[in-house]
Every structure is written in structure tokens, then in C-alpha cells.
Design a protein around this motif. Sequence first.
Motif, PDB file in Angstrom:
ATOM      1  N   MET A   1       0.809  -1.277  -0.213  1.00 33.35           N
ATOM      2  CA  MET A   1       0.040  -0.196   0.160  1.00 33.35           C
ATOM      3  C   MET A   1       0.968   1.343   0.001  1.00 33.35           C
ATOM      4  N   SER A   2       0.572   2.072  -1.034  1.00 33.73           N
ATOM      5  CA  SER A   2       1.505   3.440  -0.879  1.00 33.73           C
ATOM      6  C   SER A   2       0.533   4.331  -0.157  1.00 33.73           C
ATOM      7  N   PRO A   3       1.303   5.428   0.467  1.00 33.71           N
ATOM      8  CA  PRO A   3       0.583   6.506   1.173  1.00 33.71           C
ATOM      9  C   PRO A   3      -0.476   7.375   0.426  1.00 33.71           C
ATOM     10  N   PRO A   4      -1.309   7.732   1.071  1.00 29.49           N
ATOM     11  CA  PRO A   4      -2.084   8.390   0.389  1.00 29.49           C
ATOM     12  C   PRO A   4      -1.674   9.538  -0.553  1.00 29.49           C
ATOM     13  N   ARG A   5      -2.268   9.907  -1.746  1.00 31.60           N
ATOM     14  CA  ARG A   5      -1.568  11.040  -2.597  1.00 31.60           C
ATOM     15  C   ARG A   5      -2.537  12.104  -2.701  1.00 31.60           C
ATOM     16  N   ALA A   6      -1.645  13.243  -2.625  1.00 29.49           N
ATOM     17  CA  ALA A   6      -2.526  14.504  -2.855  1.00 29.49           C
ATOM     18  C   ALA A   6      -1.619  15.417  -3.456  1.00 29.49           C
ATOM     19  N   ASP A   7      -1.833  16.293  -4.254  1.00 29.60           N
ATOM     20  CA  ASP A   7      -1.081  17.493  -4.713  1.00 29.60           C
ATOM     21  C   ASP A   7      -1.562  18.668  -4.175  1.00 29.60           C
ATOM     22  N   LEU A   8      -0.482  19.216  -3.257  1.00 25.11           N
ATOM     23  CA  LEU A   8      -0.367  20.552  -2.708  1.00 25.11           C
ATOM     24  C   LEU A   8      -0.095  21.663  -3.450  1.00 25.11           C
ATOM     25  N   PRO A   9      -0.912  22.468  -3.923  1.00 25.70           N
ATOM     26  CA  PRO A   9      -0.410  23.662  -4.810  1.00 25.70           C
ATOM     27  C   PRO A   9       0.660  24.348  -4.061  1.00 25.70           C
ATOM     28  N   ALA A  10       1.378  24.845  -4.895  1.00 29.37           N
ATOM     29  CA  ALA A  10       2.752  25.469  -4.581  1.00 29.37           C
ATOM     30  C   ALA A  10       2.436  26.686  -3.518  1.00 29.37           C
ATOM     31  N   PRO A  11       1.272  27.513  -3.883  1.00 31.63           N
ATOM     32  CA  PRO A  11       1.055  28.809  -2.965  1.00 31.63           C
ATOM     33  C   PRO A  11       0.669  28.157  -1.622  1.00 31.63           C
ATOM     34  N   ARG A  12      -0.049  26.983  -1.601  1.00 30.25           N
ATOM     35  CA  ARG A  12      -0.555  26.403  -0.396  1.00 30.25           C
ATOM     36  C   ARG A  12       0.766  25.983   0.833  1.00 30.25           C
ATOM     37  N   TRP A  13       1.949  25.663   0.305  1.00 29.21           N
ATOM     38  CA  TRP A  13       2.846  25.414   1.159  1.00 29.21           C
ATOM     39  C   TRP A  13       3.414  26.602   1.674  1.00 29.21           C
ATOM     40  N   LEU A  14       3.492  27.947   0.929  1.00 30.94           N
ATOM     41  CA  LEU A  14       4.099  29.099   1.256  1.00 30.94           C
ATOM     42  C   LEU A  14       3.391  29.901   2.233  1.00 30.94           C
ATOM     43  N   VAL A  15       1.917  29.405   2.024  1.00 34.37           N
ATOM     44  CA  VAL A  15       1.020  30.017   3.159  1.00 34.37           C
ATOM     45  C   VAL A  15       1.348  29.479   4.204  1.00 34.37           C
ATOM     46  N   HIS A  16       1.333  28.229   4.366  1.00 35.53           N
ATOM     47  CA  HIS A  16       1.602  27.397   5.720  1.00 35.53           C
ATOM     48  C   HIS A  16       2.780  27.740   6.278  1.00 35.53           C
ATOM     49  N   LEU A  17       3.852  27.973   5.460  1.00 35.77           N
ATOM     50  CA  LEU A  17       5.188  28.338   5.958  1.00 35.77           C
ATOM     51  C   LEU A  17       5.131  29.987   6.664  1.00 35.77           C
ATOM     52  N   LEU A  18       4.451  30.732   5.973  1.00 35.54           N
ATOM     53  CA  LEU A  18       4.483  32.175   6.413  1.00 35.54           C
ATOM     54  C   LEU A  18       3.293  32.394   7.406  1.00 35.54           C
ATOM     55  N   ARG A  19       2.624  31.467   7.719  1.00 32.47           N
ATOM     56  CA  ARG A  19       1.450  31.717   8.737  1.00 32.47           C
ATOM     57  C   ARG A  19       1.757  31.831  10.016  1.00 32.47           C
ATOM     58  N   THR A  20       1.315  32.937  10.729  1.00 38.73           N
ATOM     59  CA  THR A  20       1.665  32.954  12.245  1.00 38.73           C
ATOM     60  C   THR A  20       0.936  32.357  13.093  1.00 38.73           C
ATOM     61  N   ASP A  21       1.206  32.034  14.255  1.00 34.86           N
ATOM     62  CA  ASP A  21       0.596  31.229  15.344  1.00 34.86           C
ATOM     63  C   ASP A  21      -0.282  32.388  16.043  1.00 34.86           C
ATOM     64  N   PHE A 634     -10.215   3.941   7.996  1.00 39.20           N
ATOM     65  CA  PHE A 634      -9.709   2.902   7.006  1.00 39.20           C
ATOM     66  C   PHE A 634      -9.796   3.279   5.443  1.00 39.20           C
ATOM     67  N   ASP A 635     -11.049   4.287   5.405  1.00 40.94           N
ATOM     68  CA  ASP A 635     -11.316   4.717   4.073  1.00 40.94           C
ATOM     69  C   ASP A 635     -10.288   6.209   3.713  1.00 40.94           C
ATOM     70  N   ALA A 636     -10.037   6.455   4.980  1.00 43.88           N
ATOM     71  CA  ALA A 636      -8.932   7.812   4.956  1.00 43.88           C
ATOM     72  C   ALA A 636      -7.620   7.579   4.595  1.00 43.88           C
ATOM     73  N   VAL A 637      -7.289   6.188   5.472  1.00 43.66           N
ATOM     74  CA  VAL A 637      -6.111   5.755   5.043  1.00 43.66           C
ATOM     75  C   VAL A 637      -5.721   5.048   3.429  1.00 43.66           C
ATOM     76  N   ARG A 638      -6.943   4.797   3.002  1.00 38.98           N
ATOM     77  CA  ARG A 638      -6.856   4.156   1.518  1.00 38.98           C
ATOM     78  C   ARG A 638      -6.547   5.246   0.507  1.00 38.98           C
ATOM     79  N   GLY A 639      -6.739   6.533   0.920  1.00 37.39           N
ATOM     80  CA  GLY A 639      -6.564   7.617   0.209  1.00 37.39           C
ATOM     81  C   GLY A 639      -7.566   7.935  -0.966  1.00 37.39           C
ATOM     82  N   PRO A 640      -7.279   8.707  -1.948  1.00 37.57           N
ATOM     83  CA  PRO A 640      -8.028   8.873  -2.994  1.00 37.57           C
ATOM     84  C   PRO A 640      -8.158   7.789  -4.075  1.00 37.57           C
TER      85      PRO A 640
END
Length: 653
Positions: A1-21, A634-640
Motif C-alpha cells: 500500500m502506498s501512502p495517500p496521494r495528494a497534490d498540494l499547490p505551490a502557493p499552499r505550502w508557502l501560505v503554511h510557511l508564512l502563517r503566524t500562530d 480505513f477509508d481515509a488511509v486508503r486515500g483518493p
Amino acid sequence: MSPPRADLPAPRWLVHLLRTDPAPVPWSRVLRAVVGFTAPIAIGYLAGEPAIGALVSAGVLPTVMGDGSGPYAYRAKRLGITVCAAVFGFALGLVTGTDPWLSHPTVVLVAAVSALVSTGGNNASFAALQLFVFVTLGTGQAEAGTDVAVAVACVVTGGLWGLLLALSGWTVHATSPERQAVAQVYIELAAMHSAQDEATSLAARQQLTTAMNTAYDRLLTARSWLSGRDATYRTLLNLLSATTPAVEASVAMVNAGERAPRDVIAHFTDLAAAVLADAPLPAPPRGGDGGRDDPADPADSTTAALYHALTKINTEEERSRRDRVPWLQKVRDWVESLASGPLTWIAAARLTLCVAIAELVRLTVPLDNPYWLTLTVGLVLKPDFGSVFGRAVLRGVGTVVGVGIGAAILGLGAHGHGPVLIALVAVLAAGLVIGKVRNYGILSAFVTPLIILQMDLTIGGDWGVVLARLTDTVAGCAIVLVFGYLLWPGSRRPRVGGRLADVADTVARYVEVSLGPDADRMERSRCRRQAYRGLADLRTAFQQLVVEPSPAGRQAAAWWPAIVALEQVTDAVTAAVVGLSHGADRPAASDVRLVTAALAELASAVRDQRDPVDVDLPDTEQLAGVADQLDTAFDAVRGPDFTRSKFTFRRRR
């Protein structure tokens, strides 16, 4: 079983990175930092020795960076160890810094030791970081020709001054941090019951978990320090333990989609106020007898369970005391963790390699005060501080901003005017503390010009200091990104799956202890805390990895539904436990084994990256909620990609 697959758009990781607590500003720590940094510089100017004042101010840095809101005894121990480590590292750097063939191997060795010591706990980790930081700063001061005795005396004085400020409230508010931690549990309970939608309710439940973990950590740490002799800590710990049934009943109510009565919410806020004011606890609201005589609240309802749990909140029931762990046993545990923890050695090897490369560059390339290069590498690659990529980017961006601030200060000639410089240091000190709780990039933006000013006053720097800091930081971040991230084996592979499997095993243990035939209340409470603490740590790991644009970041985002699903499984187990404590039939041992076996199979499949085998789930009223949430997990682990999944679930009829 491979880990679930998801494509995170490039701007999303930048938003997470710059987000403040959105953490509240710790104004008391801001004030202590401002006074701690500015007072030595002000005295230095008045005495005609601004360089001495700057060195004393630099000695305050470990206490400001390490200070927090925990128990005073814990803070005294943490900051005391940190100051000792900083002084030792600074002296070592000063002594060896004049000989390049001695100083460079010393810095590399200290980096390796720092990484290994970091596994010894939170205090050891931070002290190890300061050991590395100050041995690097010490080599820089040695290269500038600073007198060893004077420099060490200044850093010792600064450390003691910072320690005095950090603990200044002990005599007046000795138990205030612990009271605030316990009161926060009741505040979060009220917030969870006041939530208007499912998303807000889930976030509130996560905040409740954090509050419970914090309260237990502070109280158990304080009692360990005091050997259980202090009556105030014992009372607060008994109160927190007695609140556990109310926490469980509240989670069960939220899991069932029910709303708490207003008098219950008001009671939680009254409890918080009473704990903060050290006042008698308020009487529980009407219906606190369990609600069994109220036809509107049948005995098996979650509302009745919550009312009944409120009657148990008191300080009279004595909690079993935890034995202190001898320091020799702690050392043995640390050595065993080193022997059995390959990840620790991998992190140490990566840090050592990158520091060695930085020292090689420092030795062969003519740079102005190049110790900042090595310092950048160490700060970014600290083994237990999260995403290497994220910290490297934030460190670089923050330093560029900080260098700009430092350049503006030097360009305006503020370093030659004492009052103006002191005011600027105060602003930078306040920004440093706020950045520490909000965002690492903000922290870097303020700590960089602060140290630039300290070094400017100490070694007579100018615009060259500013440009050197910028060059060294960019080079240090480049070393980390190339050798510690892009070329380092496994750095871009997903790591959330393994932790998810470990937490699934912890939840299985919670099921076994809480729903089994011989359930012990104290052991059940302990297993519940371990399960929710594991989920909180898993969420933290996700937040660290999701900022990366690599497959690790994208697959961390893909694991997110599975993390949420496992949290809901745990909530469903808690709801079942509450039902048992209020008269529900205990599930058959065979049904409990089916749940634990399903969780074990889930963990094994995730860990081994294989398709899970077919499993049976109980089809009984007592465990219907748990079984439904397991289906979702289990459905969530199964992935898309459902076409690649070969396992199914069969309810036992």
C-alpha cells in the motif's frame, strides 16, 4: 500500500510557511526582555564602557530565548542549566578560537554532542542549542581579540541578570502558572461546549487536549521537583484528576452532536475563575445529582453523564503520587534511547556534516567574522525543531529583513547615540519575544539586528558587519538546503505515516484498558492522556512537514484526513467509556478484541506500506460509534485512489 496521494499547490505550502500562530502576546516576558537587554547597555554607556554593556546584554539572550510560562521551579532548573551551558560554550569558544586548527574541530564536535544531548528532554535540548550557539559566538569574539576573562565575566553577569528577571515573580506569584494551566482546562471546556459548528468544535477539542497536557506537565513537574510535599500543588493535581470524568463526558457529548445546557457552560467558567482566585469551588448546577430523576435527562444520556461528572470535581480525592525518577535512571534511559534510536544518529550526522562544511568554508574562504555562517547552520538544523526546509527559508527571509533593519540603524548613526540605541534595542527585544511565540521568521528578523548591534558595540563593527551577516546567513541556508535537505537521503520522504501507526497502537491500548473487563480508573485516565497526547504530537508533525514543497509535504497533507479520522475514533472510544460509567452494558471481550485487532492491522499496514487484510468489526450498540469511525479511518488511509485498494470491511452480524 502506498501512502495517500495528494497534490498540494505551490502557493499552499508557502501560505503554511508564512502563517503566524495567533498566540497571545506574553507581555510579562516582553517587559522582562526589554529590561534585560537594555539595562546592561544603558549602564555601559553611563560607565563609558558600551562594549562591556553589550557583552553583558548578550549574556541575557539564553534566558530570554528559554523563558516560558511554566512553573517557577521548572523554569529555574531549565534556565539555570541553559545559562551554565552557554557560559561553558562561550568560554570554550574563547579559549580555542585563536587557533583555527583547534577551534574548527571543537565546533564540529560540540555540534555532534549537541544533537545527541537533544534527545535527553526539552531542557537538555535547549541547553544543548545554547552550548552550540555560544561556542560559536565565543570563537568569533576570540578572533576579534576580546579578553577571555572579561568576556566570560560579562556573559556570566548577563546570565545571572536574566535569571533574576525571569524568576522575579516567584516570591509573589509562586503558583500562578499552575493555577492558570488548570483554569485553562475549564475555559477550553466552556469554549468546546459553546462551539456553533463542527469545525469549531473540533478545534476546541484539540485546544482542550493541549490544555490538559500542559496542566498535567506543569503540575507533575512541580511535584517531582518538590517531592510531593507542597499542599497547593497536591490540591491542584487532585482537582485536575477529578475533572477527568467531566472531560470524558464533554468529549462524548460533542461526539454525539449534542449541546450542553447553559448552566453547565457557566459552571465551567465559574470553576476557572475560582481556581485563578484561589477561592472555594462553586456548587455544581441543578441536575448535578446525575439527572437520573429528571425525565428529560435519561440516565444513559450524555447530558446526565456530564451533570454527574460535575459533582465529582473537588480537591478531596487524593491522587496517587508519582515516584521521582533518579537522575542515574534518566541517564540510563538516555543512553538506551541513543543505542536504539537510529533517527537520533541520523540527525546528529546531518548536523555534524553541515557544520563541518560550514567550518571548512570558514577556514578556506576569506569572510568577515564568518562564525555567523556556522551559527546559521546550527540554528536551522537543530534536530527537534521541525522542518529543515521551512526553517532554512524562514531564517533566510527573516535575516534579510533583520539585516535591513540593522543597516538602517547603522546608516542613521544610532549606534553612536546611547538613548536612541537603547530605545531601538528595546523594540528589537520586544519583537524577539513576540516572534518566538508567533513565527520563526519574525524571530529571525528581530534577533539578527539585535545581535548585530551587540557585536557592533563589542568589536566596533560598521556597515561591513551588516553585509557580512547577510552573506553568511545566505551561505549557511544554502549549505543546509543543499547538503542537509536536497542531497541528504530520506529528507524528502514522508514521515507522518510511521507516527500515525504509532498513535494507532496507543489508541488500541486505550481501547484495551478502558473497555476491557478489568478496567482501572487511573490506568484508563493515563491511557486516555497518552492517546490524546500522541494525537497532538501527530498534528504537530503534520504542521512541520506540510510547509515543504517536496513529496513529503504533499503526502503529509494527504495523511491529514487519516489523522482527523483517528482523532474521531479516539473520541468515539471516550464516548463508549462514558456510557459504561453510567450504566451501559460492557461490550463483550471478543468485540473489544475486534476493535484492537482492527487498530493493530491499521497500524501494521501503514507501517509496512502494504494492503491491510480483511477485518471484522463489531456490530453491537455499545461499539457502533467506534466501528463507524474505524470505517472512516480505513477509508481515509486508503486515500483518493480507491482502485488500488484491495481490502474491505465486514461487520460481524
